[in-house]
Design an enzyme around this catalytic site. Structure first.
Site, PDB file in Angstrom:
ATOM      1  N   SER A  25      40.593  35.142  28.480  1.00 13.49           N
ATOM      2  CA  SER A  25      41.290  34.830  27.333  1.00 13.49           C
ATOM      3  C   SER A  25      42.175  35.987  26.715  1.00 13.49           C
ATOM      4  CB  SER A  25      40.488  34.076  26.386  1.00 13.49           C
ATOM      5  OG  SER A  25      41.221  33.566  25.104  1.00 13.49           O
ATOM      6  N   LEU A  51      47.011  32.823  27.596  1.00 10.89           N
ATOM      7  CA  LEU A  51      47.420  33.498  26.518  1.00 10.89           C
ATOM      8  C   LEU A  51      47.237  32.907  25.133  1.00 10.89           C
ATOM      9  CD1 LEU A  51      51.124  34.523  27.903  1.00 10.89           C
ATOM     10  CD2 LEU A  51      48.900  35.938  28.141  1.00 10.89           C
ATOM     11  N   ASP A 108      46.794  28.552  24.530  1.00 13.78           N
ATOM     12  CA  ASP A 108      45.846  28.201  23.836  1.00 13.78           C
ATOM     13  C   ASP A 108      46.500  28.544  22.311  1.00 13.78           C
ATOM     14  OD1 ASP A 108      43.864  27.220  22.387  1.00 13.78           O
ATOM     15  OD2 ASP A 108      42.205  28.433  23.038  1.00 13.78           O
ATOM     16  N   ASN A 117      45.061  27.103  19.479  1.00 12.64           N
ATOM     17  CA  ASN A 117      43.997  26.698  18.291  1.00 12.64           C
ATOM     18  C   ASN A 117      44.803  26.118  17.059  1.00 12.64           C
ATOM     19  OD1 ASN A 117      42.922  29.741  19.742  1.00 12.64           O
ATOM     20  ND2 ASN A 117      41.448  28.186  19.407  1.00 12.64           N
ATOM     21  N   LYS A 164      32.939  23.360  25.756  1.00 15.31           N
ATOM     22  CA  LYS A 164      32.247  24.186  25.202  1.00 15.31           C
ATOM     23  C   LYS A 164      30.803  23.797  24.955  1.00 15.31           C
ATOM     24  CE  LYS A 164      35.890  27.338  23.405  1.00 15.31           C
ATOM     25  NZ  LYS A 164      36.595  27.492  22.212  1.00 15.31           N
TER      26      LYS A 164
HETATM   27  O1  SMG Z   1      34.377  33.712  25.203  1.00 12.76           O
HETATM   28  O2  SMG Z   1      36.205  34.463  26.355  1.00 12.76           O
HETATM   29  C1  SMG Z   1      35.597  33.876  25.528  1.00 12.76           C
HETATM   30  C2  SMG Z   1      36.562  33.382  24.317  1.00 12.76           C
HETATM   31  C3  SMG Z   1      37.693  32.604  24.738  1.00 12.76           C
HETATM   32  O3  SMG Z   1      39.665  32.072  23.582  1.00 12.76           O
HETATM   33  C4  SMG Z   1      38.474  31.910  23.686  1.00 12.76           C
HETATM   34  N1  SMG Z   1      37.838  31.200  22.791  1.00 12.76           N
HETATM   35  O4  SMG Z   1      39.730  28.595  21.513  1.00 12.76           O
HETATM   36  O5  SMG Z   1      39.074  28.764  23.378  1.00 12.76           O
HETATM   37  C5  SMG Z   1      39.099  29.346  22.152  1.00 12.76           C
HETATM   38  C6  SMG Z   1      38.637  30.469  21.869  1.00 12.76           C
HETATM   39  C7  SMG Z   1      37.472  30.403  20.701  1.00 12.76           C
HETATM   40  C8  SMG Z   1      37.094  31.667  20.042  1.00 12.76           C
HETATM   41  S1  SMG Z   1      38.285  32.704  19.242  1.00 12.76           S
HETATM   42  C9  SMG Z   1      37.276  33.775  18.415  1.00 12.76           C
HETATM   43 MG    MG Z   2      40.427  27.094  22.739  1.00 15.03          MG
END
Ligand code: SMG
Ligand code: MG
Length: 370
Positions: free
Chosen positions: A136, A163, A190, A192, A264
């Site tokens: 990520s 990205l 992503d 969010n 997750k």
């Molecule tokens: O563990 O590599 C990892 C994080 C991957 O982007 C990541 N996580 O929304 O998927 C997501 C985010 C959440 C955490 S962001 C602080």
């Molecule tokens: Mg995510």
């Protein structure tokens, strides 16, 4: 099973580089890990919550409060009837707080499996001995910085690049990464929750870049919005924040709100619910992949075991430990040929290194068990 001791280690582990998303920037990994001792074994689990309630409504202090004052007393009341398998039903009266529930269920499961000399992967139904790793990639101030970072990860062997995007950092970074690294790069984005349905026409501009998926473009409670967006864009919609349970997954699939699911374990309350989501998705032919919350080695070990189940057909955010940490609290997970090896030892298959755990522990508290 009887719990003899419960200890919370509050950790602060520096990140090798700041990680910026649409909701903020992290410089340090703050979490707590739970050590759970029974007569037969010691189990470990890591909390997936962040310091502030910005990824989801949960946050570290809240998770610990709920664990101490709500979850643990309810589980202790079960006496000898306590096992990982009964946690979900026993904790059902407590609404939400899945990241807190995940910690206690996972620590119990780890202790049980260690006592039974069985690995997480074997117990969950893993069919692979290693899993492909994605990475990520955060938001940067400039495109050259982004390209430098993507190039480094591609050179290290990562199998897929994700990205992070937000309004103002979306079409152009994706276009440049696609043009620079070519059509064969597995690429996804992503958001969010940074967009609304009004942005549908804008998000459709990502369609020409052959993305694997667009993760969580709209707010977490907007399943209908995601279903409508999916009708207006060709890129497959993937849900992360919206899916907190197997029931959510069934609803999202039925509504056409997603074509892919990011699982997750911490977000959904543990590995048993994560497996249920996997099973539902697999029955519907919906691909899943394993997400991450920047876990240290304890959480990463269990995630890698989950990612080895057959329905995990896309590379996960299961990166090597050095993606985030110069030093981890367990032996590091290392990228080999773009993959991580699934641990085979009992339970999660890894242990904290005492000196490293001590070095990153800022405080320790115990939760009364009698
Ligand atoms: O563990 O590599 C990892 C994080 C991957 O982007 C990541 N996580 O929304 O998927 C997501 C985010 C959440 C955490 S962001 C602080
Ligand atoms: Mg995510």
């Amino acid at each position: 099973m009887k719990i003899r001791d419960l200890t919370v280690h509050h950790l602060r582990i520096p990140l090798v580089v700041p990680f910026r998303t649409s909701f903020g920037t992290s410089h340090v990994k703050e979490t707590f890990v739970l050590r759970l001792e029974t007569d037969d074994a010691v189990g470990w689990a890591e909390c997936g919550a962040e310091e502030d309630p910005l990824y989801s409504s949960e946050y570290l202090e809240g998770a610990e409060w709920v664990l101490r004052h709500q979850l643990v007393p309810r589980l202790l009341a079960l006496g000898d009837g306590l096992s990982a398998g009964v946690v979900r039903d026993a904790l059902e009266p407590v609404k939400g707080h899945r990241m807190a529930k995940h910690v206690i269920e996972t620590a119990l499961l780890d202790a049980e499996l260690r006592a039974a000399d069985m690995s997480f992967g074997r117990y969950l139904g893993a069919t692979k001995t290693r899993v492909p790793s994605g990475v990520s990639v955060g938001i940067f101030d400039t495109i050259p910085e982004l390209l430098d970072n993507v190039r480094r990860y591609v050179d290290q062997g990562y199998q897929r690049i994700k990205l992070k995007i937000e309004p103002g950092w979306d079409i152009e970074p994706v276009r440049v990464v696609r043009e620079t690294f070519g059509d064969d790069l597995l690429l996804q984005v992503d958001a969010n929750t940074a967009y609304t349905l009004r942005d549908a026409r804008h998000l459709a501009k990502l369609d020409p870049f052959d993305l694997l998926l667009m993760e969580q473009p709209l707010p977490e409670d907007d399943l209908l919005g995601h279903a409508e967006l999916q009708k207006r864009i060709a890129t497959p919609v993937c849900l992360d924040e919206s899916i907190e349970s197997a029931r959510d997954a069934a609803a999202a699939i039925t509504l056409g709100a997603c074509q892919v699911i990011n699982i997750k374990p911490s977000r959904v309350g543990g590995y048993l619910e994560a497996r249920r989501i996997h099973d539902i998705a697999e029955a519907h032919g919906v691909p899943v992949w394993c997400g991450g919350m920047l876990e240290c080695g304890l959480g990463r070990a269990a995630n890698v075991a989950l990612a080895a189940l057959p329905g995990f057909v896309l590379p996960g955010d299961t990166s090597a430990s050095d993606r985030y940490f110069a030093e981890d609290i367990t032996a590091p997970f290392v990228l080999e040929d773009g993959h991580l090896t699934v641990p085979t030892g009992p339970g999660i298959g890894v242990d904290p290194i005492p000196e490293a755990l001590a070095a990153f522990t800022v405080s320790t508290t115990s939760i009364p068990v009698s």
